[in-house]
Design a protein around this motif. Structure first.
Motif, short mmCIF file in Angstrom:
data_model
loop_
_atom_site.label_atom_id
_atom_site.label_comp_id
_atom_site.label_asym_id
_atom_site.label_seq_id
_atom_site.Cartn_x
_atom_site.Cartn_y
_atom_site.Cartn_z
N ALA A 48 60.26 52.06 21.78
CA ALA A 48 60.86 50.82 21.29
C ALA A 48 59.83 49.98 20.54
O ALA A 48 60.19 49.04 19.83
N ARG A 49 58.56 50.32 20.68
CA ARG A 49 57.50 49.57 20.02
C ARG A 49 57.54 49.77 18.50
O ARG A 49 58.10 50.74 17.99
N SER A 50 56.88 48.87 17.79
CA SER A 50 56.64 49.05 16.36
C SER A 50 55.52 50.07 16.18
O SER A 50 54.81 50.42 17.15
N LEU A 51 55.33 50.54 14.97
CA LEU A 51 54.20 51.44 14.70
C LEU A 51 52.88 50.72 14.95
O LEU A 51 51.93 51.30 15.49
N VAL A 52 52.81 49.43 14.57
CA VAL A 52 51.59 48.65 14.78
C VAL A 52 51.23 48.60 16.25
O VAL A 52 50.09 48.90 16.65
N SER A 53 52.19 48.22 17.09
CA SER A 53 51.95 48.11 18.53
C SER A 53 51.68 49.48 19.14
O SER A 53 50.78 49.63 19.98
N ALA A 54 52.44 50.48 18.74
CA ALA A 54 52.27 51.82 19.30
C ALA A 54 50.90 52.41 18.93
O ALA A 54 50.27 53.09 19.74
N SER A 55 50.43 52.12 17.72
CA SER A 55 49.14 52.66 17.28
C SER A 55 47.99 52.14 18.13
O SER A 55 47.01 52.84 18.37
N VAL A 56 48.12 50.91 18.62
CA VAL A 56 47.07 50.33 19.47
C VAL A 56 47.01 51.06 20.81
O VAL A 56 45.94 51.44 21.28
N VAL B 285 60.40 41.18 4.69
CA VAL B 285 60.48 39.98 3.87
C VAL B 285 59.62 40.21 2.64
O VAL B 285 58.41 40.42 2.75
N ASP B 286 60.27 40.22 1.48
CA ASP B 286 59.58 40.56 0.22
C ASP B 286 58.88 41.90 0.34
O ASP B 286 57.75 42.08 -0.16
N GLY B 287 59.54 42.82 1.03
CA GLY B 287 59.02 44.18 1.15
C GLY B 287 57.94 44.37 2.20
O GLY B 287 57.42 45.48 2.36
N ILE B 288 57.62 43.33 2.95
CA ILE B 288 56.55 43.41 3.95
C ILE B 288 57.15 43.24 5.34
O ILE B 288 57.92 42.32 5.59
N GLU B 289 56.79 44.12 6.27
CA GLU B 289 57.33 44.09 7.62
C GLU B 289 56.87 42.82 8.35
O GLU B 289 55.68 42.52 8.39
N LYS B 290 57.84 42.09 8.93
CA LYS B 290 57.55 40.84 9.61
C LYS B 290 58.32 40.74 10.93
O LYS B 290 59.38 41.33 11.10
N ASP C 35 48.16 40.27 14.76
CA ASP C 35 49.16 41.15 14.15
C ASP C 35 49.68 40.49 12.87
O ASP C 35 50.23 39.40 12.88
N ARG C 36 49.51 41.17 11.75
CA ARG C 36 49.89 40.60 10.46
C ARG C 36 51.40 40.49 10.26
O ARG C 36 51.85 39.85 9.32
N ARG C 37 52.16 41.11 11.15
CA ARG C 37 53.61 41.01 11.04
C ARG C 37 54.12 39.65 11.50
O ARG C 37 55.22 39.24 11.13
N LYS D 280 65.63 35.89 7.43
CA LYS D 280 65.26 36.18 6.05
C LYS D 280 64.96 37.68 5.90
O LYS D 280 64.53 38.34 6.83
N GLY D 281 65.19 38.18 4.69
CA GLY D 281 64.81 39.55 4.37
C GLY D 281 65.82 40.59 4.83
O GLY D 281 66.95 40.29 5.21
N GLU D 282 65.40 41.85 4.79
CA GLU D 282 66.21 42.98 5.24
C GLU D 282 65.94 43.20 6.72
O GLU D 282 64.85 43.59 7.11
N MET D 283 66.93 42.94 7.54
CA MET D 283 66.74 42.97 9.00
C MET D 283 67.16 44.30 9.60
O MET D 283 68.09 44.94 9.13
N PHE D 284 66.43 44.69 10.67
CA PHE D 284 66.75 45.97 11.31
C PHE D 284 66.68 45.93 12.83
O PHE D 284 67.01 46.91 13.49
#
Length: 274
Positions: A44-52, A110-115, A137-139, A151-155
């Motif tokens: 269920a984690r993001s790639l950022v969180s899972a990579s850590v 948001v503007d193509g950047i994962e947030k 975390d830059r997200r 905002k943005g494309e939500m998932f």
């Protein structure tokens, strides 16, 4: 020749209570992958969180993140597959959450950047803990009001709080075929997480995609929680770690050693074939 895809959950399954993979498990799995084992994780984690938390594990394997909403190449961040909300689906979820005065964590591009966006004035203990584990975390995208939240494309939407506050919304949303929903208590914590995803954003759907990409005829999976049930149901063999919930153990092929005792890696070393 039969080819088998081996898939494990992370939290509570491959990860120990320190949110890490034991070095012994990393060594075993990396060695098996080098020999040709078709192995991945679904989280269920993001790639950022899972990579850590999977630092040291082979990055030569596509991985399933956000409960199946995405398949990534972890070494590059390249998206292999994704499932997004349609605009009308997003609006329906927003209306429902507003009706019950819930302020979610909103995962979007948001503007193509994962947030990951949230309203700062509506933080609770669960959200504050979530943020404390993701410093730098830059997200992270704090906002001051609801208009900026969506905002943005939500998932993916996540609401963290008490079960009584989340249960009514879950009961409504889980009956809607446009969505996939989970409600479960946070591992090792008192608060509950209510998550809403597009209908095809499941570990099971993502595993089917990887199965086709790798031309596999069989799936063997490992898990610990109720959100692993769909994954277990599509697997040819499925194993619950000793610390898993009884509901998952009841449908498992077998029960293996716990996440604290390198259960997944030990099983793979003794039984995996490729």
């Amino acid at each position: 020749m039969d080819r088998t895809l081996y898939v494990t959950d992370l939290d509570g399954t491959l990860l120990n209570r320190q949110d890490r993979i034991h070095p012994k498990s990393i060594a075993i799995i990396n060695d098996l992958v080098k020999q040709g084992l078709l192995f991945t994780y679904a989280t269920a984690r993001s790639l950022v969180s899972a990579s850590v938390v999977t630092k040291g594990l082979s990055t030569d394997i596509p991985v399933i993140a956000y409960n199946g909403a995405f398949i990534f190449h972890p070494s590059t961040g390249e998206i292999v597959s994704k499932e997004m909300f349609q605009p009308e689906e997003m609006q329906h979820v927003r209306t429902l959450l507003d009706q019950f005065d819930l302020y979610p964590l909103v995962y979007s591009f948001v503007d193509g950047i994962e947030k990951v966006s949230w309203v700062t004035s509506r933080e609770n203990d669960g959200i504050r803990r979530y943020l404390s584990l993701r410093k730098g975390d830059r997200r992270l995208r704090p906002v001051s009001d609801k208009e900026d939240l969506y905002k943005g494309e939500m998932f993916y939407f996540t609401c963290i709080g008490e079960r009584d506050a989340l249960q009514p919304v879950y009961e409504i949303c889980s009956k809607d075929i446009r969505f996939c929903c989970t409600l479960q208590r946070e591992l090792y914590r008192p608060e509950y997480w209510f998550e809403i995803m597009p209908a095809k954003a499941t570990k099971a759907e993502a595993i089917q995609k990887l199965k086709a990409i790798w031309n596999c005829s069989r799936v063997v999976s490992f898990g610990d929680a109720v959100n692993d049930i769909p994954m277990f149901e599509l697997s040819d063999e499925c194993y619950a770690v000793e610390n898993a919930v009884d509901q998952l153990k009841a449908i498992a092929t077998g029960v293996i050693a716990s996440n604290e005792d390198n259960g997944v890696a030990r099983w793979l070393k003794e039984h995996a074939k490729w």
